[in-house]
Design a protein around this motif. Structure first.
Motif, PDB file in Angstrom:
ATOM      1  N   VAL A 431      26.521  40.393  35.537  1.00 20.41           N
ATOM      2  CA  VAL A 431      27.848  40.990  35.431  1.00 20.41           C
ATOM      3  C   VAL A 431      27.798  42.087  34.377  1.00 20.41           C
ATOM      4  CG1 VAL A 431      30.288  40.546  34.981  1.00 20.41           C
ATOM      5  CG2 VAL A 431      28.873  38.773  36.030  1.00 20.41           C
ATOM      6  N   VAL A 458      27.547  42.281  39.764  1.00 20.79           N
ATOM      7  CA  VAL A 458      29.002  42.433  39.786  1.00 20.79           C
ATOM      8  C   VAL A 458      29.332  43.501  38.757  1.00 20.79           C
ATOM      9  CG1 VAL A 458      31.241  41.336  39.492  1.00 20.79           C
ATOM     10  CG2 VAL A 458      29.329  40.026  40.447  1.00 20.79           C
ATOM     11  N   PHE A 460      32.128  45.920  37.084  1.00 22.70           N
ATOM     12  CA  PHE A 460      33.552  46.201  36.864  1.00 22.70           C
ATOM     13  C   PHE A 460      33.716  47.671  36.500  1.00 22.70           C
ATOM     14  CE2 PHE A 460      33.219  41.655  36.142  1.00 22.70           C
ATOM     15  CZ  PHE A 460      34.362  41.160  36.758  1.00 22.70           C
ATOM     16  N   ALA A 469      36.106  45.185  40.947  1.00 21.95           N
ATOM     17  CA  ALA A 469      34.870  44.426  40.770  1.00 21.95           C
ATOM     18  C   ALA A 469      34.038  44.631  42.024  1.00 21.95           C
ATOM     19  CB  ALA A 469      35.173  42.947  40.564  1.00 21.95           C
ATOM     20  N   ARG A 492      41.634  38.620  41.439  1.00 18.28           N
ATOM     21  CA  ARG A 492      40.808  37.748  40.594  1.00 18.28           C
ATOM     22  C   ARG A 492      40.479  36.444  41.317  1.00 18.28           C
ATOM     23  NH1 ARG A 492      44.337  39.955  36.713  1.00 18.28           N
ATOM     24  NH2 ARG A 492      45.707  38.120  36.713  1.00 18.28           N
ATOM     25  N   LEU A 495      37.781  37.145  43.822  1.00 17.67           N
ATOM     26  CA  LEU A 495      36.475  37.249  43.169  1.00 17.67           C
ATOM     27  C   LEU A 495      35.925  35.862  42.859  1.00 17.67           C
ATOM     28  CD1 LEU A 495      34.198  38.827  41.780  1.00 17.67           C
ATOM     29  CD2 LEU A 495      35.619  38.871  39.710  1.00 17.67           C
ATOM     30  N   ILE A 515      34.344  44.126  30.212  1.00 17.54           N
ATOM     31  CA  ILE A 515      34.822  43.337  31.352  1.00 17.54           C
ATOM     32  C   ILE A 515      36.278  42.969  31.100  1.00 17.54           C
ATOM     33  CG2 ILE A 515      34.498  41.180  32.642  1.00 17.54           C
ATOM     34  CD1 ILE A 515      31.536  41.307  31.821  1.00 17.54           C
ATOM     35  N   CYS A 519      39.256  38.387  33.681  1.00 15.62           N
ATOM     36  CA  CYS A 519      38.065  38.081  34.491  1.00 15.62           C
ATOM     37  C   CYS A 519      36.987  37.413  33.646  1.00 15.62           C
ATOM     38  CB  CYS A 519      37.517  39.359  35.117  1.00 15.62           C
ATOM     39  SG  CYS A 519      38.540  40.025  36.430  1.00 15.62           S
TER      40      CYS A 519
END
Length: 761
Positions: A431, A458, A460, A469, A492, A495, A515, A519
């Motif tokens: 992420v 992932v 953002f 995202a 969200r 996701l 981020i 999230c």
């Protein structure tokens, strides 16, 4: 042309001479061809429907002649030398030409010859332009409840394995599609095995076989089949496609339920606009089982949808009978089987029909098996004719690519795909929240791939008022198009559902401060996670022993472990954050230390962030070196800045623009870079470009997080203290740049100093 040797350099020169519009570049190319190969004559020819133009250079007193031949007609003109021509140099004579092309339904031959020597000989495609003055209007489709017949037309020439697989899949699909038949055109195939296969299928009445005594090409083969198909819709199918079992049935149903359709194209792994998962790319052909699954999931994910596209794609082109009656046949104005499908679709649009993609159907396509390496030249040749006839076509294509209206359809299919199948192995999810972090995450996934593990990223990012995202596979597989708006609770939740459906073996969080907070809380509460240190933002300040910032203490404590890539990241984490970390190895890049000789410095300044701090640093360093009055020192900015043009107005400063890891060796050699400056502003631990530059073995200016460490053990490196302000760093680097040390060879005194063209900076 400037950096190559031997044949590649000469091929580059020929390409520039025949295609480039910059006179200086062309003159340099002609000079190189003369010096290296003694090539005295050269010509450039540009052609459109109405005219042909260009130039020719030669030596000798005889003027060349240009002849244009078609069928039984021929015309010849003399090309007298123009002493003021811009390419009349080095003993060469030159002339330009421009003449009208007579309309022709067949191809034309253009030849430029001097005495008995042929300078250029080019086959021009037919230039019979369509008459659009009385374009037929779109007629209403009859809706009497009856399903019209459907004819699948498959032209065949080569490749037994692909042909057999295509026909077998089509036969299975036809069995599930009432009222459909297959017409195969043997376009004088040179392969006896193909003729035997088609003969057996025809004898068993499984296909209708048309055999051409001579090769007519794709257009001729298709038009013959169309002329012998009296009623119903048709599907033009390439012989290198694989059709899932129910694809034709659902394609016909979708077309008949959508108004004003002229042509329809399904999704495919290799379908230009309609390609999946990466659009406008030839993705690998899935296995038959994977194709059936993709087609089934597409049917549920995108049911009832039809997306308008600039033109249909001929690998699997559904044509309604109303459209076929109005537009009639494929044009034979194009050369050897590329873009005639585009021309048909554009004529259909002029007649009032829609060209659509049906994203609820998926058909496999191997691609480029007919012409193989010739494809690019064939496409370029025919594209010039197409764009001249349809002046708005290029603009419409650009607008479509920018808007990407098929993205949501691809994302819907990807979500279905992720939720329907459990990965064979656990996934490693990284992420991140910036473009720099994205590149580090992609590099991390490459490491995992080398260890036979699969990684997903992932990413953002902000887009207008949305927080997206994006979930993607750096290796080019699905997913590629999922972008969820996590500024909303629904996004969200979507996701979280998507990630929960994955078999996640490890979750690494990089750039926690970038981020969205909601999230980040959601991820850390629902998944066990590791922290990946990629920059200095977790620290209280950039100084030894400062420790973790209070805002991130809880995040660090709850992590399973803290990981870093490479030596610098480990040194920062241990010396500044005071953490025991798991050190991940940097990607393996072969080290090739440069040959040590004396010479002036050429600084390679890495710019990753395109930030104001980087721009100011490069400008200040340029000023400092100018004050040192050392004309031999130059700065090459590796990357892009806030204002590249403004920087390049300064003496001894060049900017490369965006670069990749594969460009590093070429740029270092071409620019003669002797030293590297890697830490401007925010460090990027584990960034592939940083690792690739360090692997060159060149002396480098970097931040020294542990003063007692002899990192990399090289005395030629410059170690900058953490927290050094920009002025102090600039002064230190400037002094280091002009030191009399052993450096990389000054390539300006090698082969690059030859005058073979406009010098790159």
């Amino acid at each position: 042309m400037a950096w190559g040797d031997g044949l590649p350099q000469l091929e580059a020169a020929r390409s520039i001479a025949r295609r480039d519009d910059d006179p200086d570049s062309v003159r340099s190319a002609l000079l190189l061809l003369l010096e290296q190969r003694g090539q005295h004559s050269c010509a450039r020819v540009d052609f459109l429907d109405e005219e042909v133009k260009g130039w020719v250079t030669w030596r000798g007193t005889d003027d060349p002649k240009l002849s244009l031949t078609q069928a039984d007609q021929s015309s010849t003109v003399q090309l007298p030398a123009d002493p003021r021509h811009r390419f009349a140099l080095n003993g060469r004579r030159a002339a330009s030409f421009r003449l009208m092309r007579p309309p022709s339904a067949t191809s034309q031959r253009l030849e430029i010859a001097q005495a008995d020597h042929v300078i250029a000989s080019i086959q021009l495609p037919a230039n019979r332009a369509p008459d659009r003055r009385n374009a037929p209007q779109w007629p209403p489709r009859a809706r009497n409840g009856e399903t019209p017949p459907l004819t699948i037309i498959i032209p065949v020439y080569r490749d037994l394995a692909a042909t057999r697989a295509c026909i077998e899949s089509a036969l299975t699909a036809v069995a599930c599609t009432p009222g459909s038949t297959i017409v195969v055109v043997d376009d004088a195939s040179p392969e006896p095995a193909i003729k035997h296969l088609l003969g057996e299928l025809a004898a068993e009445l499984r296909i209708r076989l048309l055999t051409n005594a001579h090769n007519l090409g794709f257009v001729g083969a298709v038009n013959r089949a169309l002329s012998e198909t009296g009623a119903g819709d048709v599907v033009l199918l390439n012989s290198d496609t694989i059709v899932p079992k129910y694809a034709l049935q659902r394609l016909r149903s979708a077309v008949r339920s959508t108004p004003r359709v002229g042509t329809a194209t399904p999704l495919s792994n290799n379908g230009e606009y309609t390609s999946f998962p990466v659009p406008n790319r030839s993705n690998p052909l899935p296995s038959p089982g994977e194709l059936d699954l993709l087609d089934e999931l597409a049917g549920t994910a995108n049911s009832g949808m039809a997306i308008d596209i600039p033109n249909g794609i001929g690998f699997c082109l559904y044509i309604t009978r109303e459209c076929l009656d109005a537009v009639q046949e494929l044009s034979d104005d194009f050369y050897r089987g590329y873009l005639e499908d585009v021309d048909f679709c554009l004529r259909a649009a002029e007649a009032g029909f829609r060209n659509v993609c049906i994203p609820s159907v998926f058909v496999g396509h191997e691609g480029s098996r007919s012409f193989l390496g010739e494809k690019r030249s064939l496409v370029l040749r025919n594209l010039r004719v197409l764009e001249h006839r349809y002046r708005r076509y290029a603009t419409e294509c650009a607008a479509f690519l920018l808007a990407d209206p098929l993205r949501d359809c691809r994302a819907a299919l990807e979500l279905k795909l992720l939720s329907s199948e459990r990965p064979a192995a656990e996934l490693h999810v990284i992420v991140c929240g910036s473009s720099i972090g994205r590149e580090i995450a992609v590099g991390r996934c490459e490491q995992l791939a080398a260890e036979d593990q699969r990684g997903l990223v992932v990413h953002f990012r902000a887009e207008g008022g949305r927080q997206l995202a994006s979930i993607f596979d750096p290796d080019g597989g699905a997913p590629q198009s999922i972008a969820l708006d996590v500024a909303t609770p629904e996004g969200r939740e979507a996701l979280l559902t998507c990630l929960t459906n994955l078999r996640i073996g490890a979750l690494e969080i990089a750039e926690a401060d970038r981020i969205p907070g909601a999230c980040l809380a959601q991820l850390t509460q629902n998944f066990a996670y590791d922290l990946l240190v990629t920059d200095t933002r977790l620290a209280m300040r950039a100084a030894a022993g400062s420790g973790v910032h209070p805002d991130w203490t809880g995040l660090v404590e709850r992590a399973r472990c803290v990981t870093v890539i490479g030596e610098d990241g480990a040194a920062f984490s241990e010396a500044v954050l005071g953490l025991q970390v798991t050190r991940l190895s940097a990607p393996l890049v072969p080290r090739a230390p440069p040959r040590a000789v004396s010479g002036p410095a050429r600084l390679g300044l890495l710019a990753l962030h395109a930030s104001a701090a980087e721009f100011r640093f490069a400008r200040a360093l340029s000023d400092q070196l100018a004050e040192a009055d050392d004309d031999d020192v130059a700065i090459i900015v590796l990357g892009t800045t806030l204002d590249d043009l403004k920087l390049m107005q300064r003496p001894h400063v060049a900017v490369t623009g965006e670069i990749g890891v594969a460009d590093v060796a070429t740029l270092i050699e071409a620019h003669g870079i002797t030293k590297l400056v890697l830490d401007i502003g925010e460090p990027a631990f584990g960034h592939p470009l940083v690792d690739a530059l360090l692997a060159t073995g060149l002396p480098a200016a970097t931040t020294e997080w542990t003063p007692a460490s002899a990192a990399r053990g090289r005395t030629a490196d410059l170690k900058l203290q953490p927290g050094l302000d920009a002025d102090e760093a600039v002064a230190a680097i400037s002094d280091w740049a002009v030191e009399d040390v052993l450096l990389h060879p000054d390539r300006r005194h090698g082969r690059l100093r030859r005058e073979v063209g406009a010098r790159l900076p």
